[in-house]
Design a protein around this motif. Structure first.
Motif, PDB file in Angstrom:
ATOM      1  N   SER A  46       0.821  -1.220   0.000  1.00  0.00           N
ATOM      2  CA  SER A  46       0.000   0.000   0.000  1.00  0.00           C
ATOM      3  C   SER A  46       0.848   1.260   0.000  1.00  0.00           C
ATOM      4  O   SER A  46       0.401   2.324  -0.452  1.00  0.00           O
ATOM      5  CB  SER A  46      -0.940   0.001   1.212  1.00  0.00           C
ATOM      6  OG  SER A  46      -0.203   0.170   2.417  1.00  0.00           O
ATOM      7  N   ASP A  94       1.743   3.765  -3.067  1.00  0.00           N
ATOM      8  CA  ASP A  94       0.941   4.933  -3.457  1.00  0.00           C
ATOM      9  C   ASP A  94       1.665   6.243  -3.176  1.00  0.00           C
ATOM     10  O   ASP A  94       1.340   7.270  -3.771  1.00  0.00           O
ATOM     11  CB  ASP A  94      -0.400   4.929  -2.705  1.00  0.00           C
ATOM     12  CG  ASP A  94      -1.338   3.848  -3.215  1.00  0.00           C
ATOM     13  OD1 ASP A  94      -1.233   3.514  -4.410  1.00  0.00           O
ATOM     14  OD2 ASP A  94      -2.144   3.346  -2.427  1.00  0.00           O
ATOM     15  N   SER A 140      -3.476  -6.685  -5.315  1.00  0.00           N
ATOM     16  CA  SER A 140      -3.488  -5.218  -5.226  1.00  0.00           C
ATOM     17  C   SER A 140      -3.814  -4.606  -6.577  1.00  0.00           C
ATOM     18  O   SER A 140      -4.536  -3.595  -6.655  1.00  0.00           O
ATOM     19  CB  SER A 140      -2.133  -4.720  -4.719  1.00  0.00           C
ATOM     20  OG  SER A 140      -2.108  -3.315  -4.599  1.00  0.00           O
ATOM     21  N   THR A 148      -6.978  -1.823  -7.278  1.00  0.00           N
ATOM     22  CA  THR A 148      -6.764  -0.407  -7.578  1.00  0.00           C
ATOM     23  C   THR A 148      -7.348  -0.029  -8.938  1.00  0.00           C
ATOM     24  O   THR A 148      -7.412  -0.849  -9.851  1.00  0.00           O
ATOM     25  CB  THR A 148      -5.267  -0.049  -7.554  1.00  0.00           C
ATOM     26  OG1 THR A 148      -5.121   1.371  -7.761  1.00  0.00           O
ATOM     27  CG2 THR A 148      -4.506  -0.771  -8.659  1.00  0.00           C
TER      28      THR A 148
END
Length: 297
Positions: A11, A14, A40, A44
């Motif tokens: 994460s 980002d 992931s 997204t």
């Protein structure tokens, strides 16, 4: 790391300020993290983040492939189907080695049912030719000669179309499982096979799989080499190793990607080739000429 920690690490991609350090950290975790990256990617909607994840997945897969290729090389490079599968997995990481084995085994069984112990070598070749080139209709891919697909063994087995090398590899793998004395030969611009009878009273001969298993004599090979204005060299007549075959397959793939205007892929495959050459990654002049560069005979 726990699954929760891995997801938390991903994460952080980002954040553009720390993304490079996070990518380096992820790279050290190896291929086991790929399922988390894929998850992931699915979650997204950010195209840039998806691209970062795709690049990370590819880099991890490529690192793993290089490691497996080194292991194959260090084991002696004797398992030809495994070497060709490793090449396959550059473009198709999910390529199934067992599926390749099953396809070759089916062809072997079909040939075996037609062979007889007393058969002359030339008759044995006619049986192989019948099964591969008539029954299954394997043939030269003359319409898309430079396509990278021609170097992918699983695609050639599916489409029945390939270049001289992959057609010979399939023929060779089947012959080896039948304990026939057939080997690869590194000719310039054309890869062929040779039958070396244990009975020395029977002369060796050559097999051109790109021309539906046409049998050639040593004189035919000498004429072919002379037409290319090359000096005679033992490498043009003698069996080559399985390592030599996979090297040549990688050179063909580099050439294909260059033809397709994909320099990044050509550069990566060149790295794979360097693993199988000497420590400097250099290729000899004779080896450099040993590709299927446009020869469609």
């Amino acid at each position: 790391m726990t699954n929760k920690e891995i997801k938390a690490l991903i994460s952080l991609l980002d954040d553009p300020e720390i993304a490079p350090q996070i990518q380096d950290r992820i790279q050290t975790l190896g291929e086991s993290i790929i399922p988390f990256l894929e998850e992931s990617w699915e979650e997204t909607l950010d195209p840039q983040q998806q691209q970062r994840l795709e690049d990370l997945i590819h880099n991890l897969q490529f690192d793993g492939l290089q490691q497996r290729l080194r292991v194959w090389r260090d084991s002696g490079g004797e398992n030809l189907i495994e070497g060709m599968w490793l090449l396959n997995s550059y473009q198709y990481p999910d390529a199934d080695l067992q599926a390749l084995n099953r396809a070759i085994e089916q062809l072997r069984f079909e040939v075996w049912t037609l062979l007889r112990p007393e058969m002359h070598p030339a008759d044995q070749i006619q049986v192989l030719n019948h099964v591969l080139f008539r029954a299954h209709k394997f043939a030269a891919n003359t319409q898309n000669f430079h396509s990278p697909a021609n170097s992918m063994l699983h695609l050639v087995l599916e489409t029945r179309r390939g270049n001289p090398l992959t057609l010979c590899v399939i023929y060779l793998l089947v012959a080896q499982r039948l304990n026939l004395p057939i080997f690869g030969v590194n000719l310039p611009n054309l890869f062929v096979l040779t039958y070396r009878p244990e009975d020395r009273t029977v002369p060796a001969f050559y097999i051109n799989c790109y021309n539906r298993g046409l049998i050639l004599s040593r004189t035919d090979i000498e004429h072919y080499v002379a037409q290319l204005n090359l000096s005679s060299n033992d490498i043009f007549f003698e069996p080559c190793s399985h390592l030599d075959i996979v090297r040549r397959a990688l050179r063909n793939l580099v050439f294909s990607f260059e033809k397709m205007q994909e320099p990044a892929k050509a550069a990566e495959v060149s790295k794979l080739l360097a693993i199988l050459t000497d420590e400097s990654g250099e290729v000899t002049d004779t080896e450099a000429s040993a590709t299927e560069e446009g020869d469609e005979e």
